[in-house]
Design an enzyme around this catalytic site. Structure first.
Site, PDB file in Angstrom:
ATOM      1  CD  GLN A 146     -11.319   4.552   2.721  1.00  0.00           C
ATOM      2  OE1 GLN A 146     -11.560   5.682   3.118  1.00  0.00           O
ATOM      3  NE2 GLN A 146     -10.944   4.315   1.488  1.00  0.00           N
TER       4      GLN A 146
ATOM      5  CG  ASP B 264      -6.363  11.816  -0.741  1.00  0.00           C
ATOM      6  OD1 ASP B 264      -6.329  10.855  -1.520  1.00  0.00           O
ATOM      7  OD2 ASP B 264      -6.667  11.704   0.462  1.00  0.00           O
TER       8      ASP B 264
ATOM      9  N   GLY C 264      -5.773   5.757  -1.760  1.00  0.00           N
ATOM     10  CA  GLY C 264      -4.661   6.482  -1.173  1.00  0.00           C
ATOM     11  C   GLY C 264      -3.878   7.148  -2.289  1.00  0.00           C
TER      12      GLY C 264
END
Length: 359
Positions: A199, A240, A52
């Site tokens: 995830q 991101d 992350g």
């Protein structure tokens, strides 16, 4: 957030030692790891013990602080930054955190760097918590408005894990969800599995279950079907790296969710902490470096056997190679709004919220 009855951040200092949760072991095992060396900090980022964008940045800052304990010289600072910048190429927070640490430490005498590095890393972690809490407050207003219009639970689709595990606390995409849950707004979260690495299935589902939020796990390709049948009220994802014009780079598969949302008139929001904005880049498709990770992440899955053993299994023929681009870019035209710590902006109006950030 809480694990059982105990409050945790995803990275913290305890007795002078930097500790993290090894996220590769979740949801089946909860393991805390101590980072003692620069090499361990680099491994934690590269091998995704932490992941992350915001958490990668915080871990890199603490990695520099750890390195300054061992070698606070100019060469040691340069070596720490050079080692850490190579770990993950896509998340802009990594570069931002390292540039910030170099800015603070560079003018100092070597003898003052270890203490200053640990202090600045702690500030970066605290700043991330505050940013995400503010994102949650702004996103809460969107969820509250949808709840007021429709009645019944607000059904939210998210992708990958942009939860508190991906940040220092609160999460980005999950911060509005947690705030809405605390406010008593009925919710239901569609958690897509997010191959590869699962995830969503491993981390977001674990977070939702631990917080008592209504949710269901779905396969990645079910999102479009649910939108067609009016089972999704909004999509919230993390990022991101986001370009100055609002192109959003996020976990692979985000682009397909945005296309489905656009086709079905479902609002598509991106939770965007400002350190994730790349003000030097306009065109995300052409300019964002997309990390190509090991094909083993596609060819193997991790899970728990009926006897409780956690193991890794191959799902493809041994002779079949796998390609594994880790991210894709969603063009700004598909984004309804960017939820930042300073408010919600249309992609083209992002700079208006941050006049103090150089273009």
């Amino acid at each position: 957030m809480k694990v059982g009855q105990d409050h945790y951040r995803s990275i913290w200092v305890e007795g002078g030692a930097v500790r993290i949760i090894d996220q590769t072991r979740l949801p089946h095992e909860f393991i805390v790891v101590t980072l003692d060396t620069l090499g361990q900090a680099a491994t934690a980022i590269r091998d995704m013990w932490v992941r992350g964008a915001p958490l990668i940045g915080a871990t890199a800052a603490y990695g520099v602080a750890i390195a300054m304990r061992d070698d606070p010289s100019d060469a040691g600072l340069a070596r720490a930054c050079a080692t850490l910048i190579k770990t993950r190429p896509t998340a802009v927070n990594l570069r931002w955190a390292l540039e910030e640490m170099a800015r603070v430490l560079g003018p100092l005498a070597p003898s003052a760097r270890a203490g200053a590095a640990m202090a600045r890393a702690a500030e970066i972690a605290d700043e991330d918590v505050a940013i995400n809490a503010a994102i949650g407050d702004h996103g809460l207003q969107i969820i509250r408005a949808i709840a007021g219009r429709k009645g019944g639970p607000v059904r939210i689709l998210t992708h990958c894990n942009a939860g508190w595990l991906a940040t220092v606390d609160w999460g980005t995409a999950t911060a509005p969800i947690y705030k809405a849950h605390q406010a008593g707004i009925p919710l239901h979260v569609w958690v897509d599995e997010t191959r590869p690495r699962n995830q969503g299935a491993h981390l977001t589902a674990w977070e939702m279950a631990g917080s008592g939020i209504s949710h269901a796990l779905i396969v990645d390709n079910a999102g479009g079907h649910l939108m067609q049948h009016k089972e999704v009220d909004m999509v919230i994802v993390g990022t991101d790296r986001t370009t100055a014009r609002g192109d959003v780079c996020n976990k692979i598969g985000t682009y397909l969710k945005a296309l489905a949302a656009h086709d079905n008139g479902v609002p598509f929001y991106v939770a965007l902490p400002s350190p994730t904005i790349d003000w030097h880049l306009e065109d995300g498709v052409a300019g964002v470096p997309i990390e190509e990770r090991s094909g083993d992440e596609v060819s193997f899955v991790q899970g728990k056997l009926p006897d409780g053993t956690v193991t890794r299994l191959r799902i493809s023929p041994e002779a079949t190679p796998a390609a594994n681009p880790a991210f894709d870019v969603t063009p700004a035209r598909l984004v309804t709004g960017l939820i930042t710590e300073r408010g919600v902006a249309a992609p083209g109006a992002l700079a208006g919220l941050f006049p103090d950030h150089p273009r």
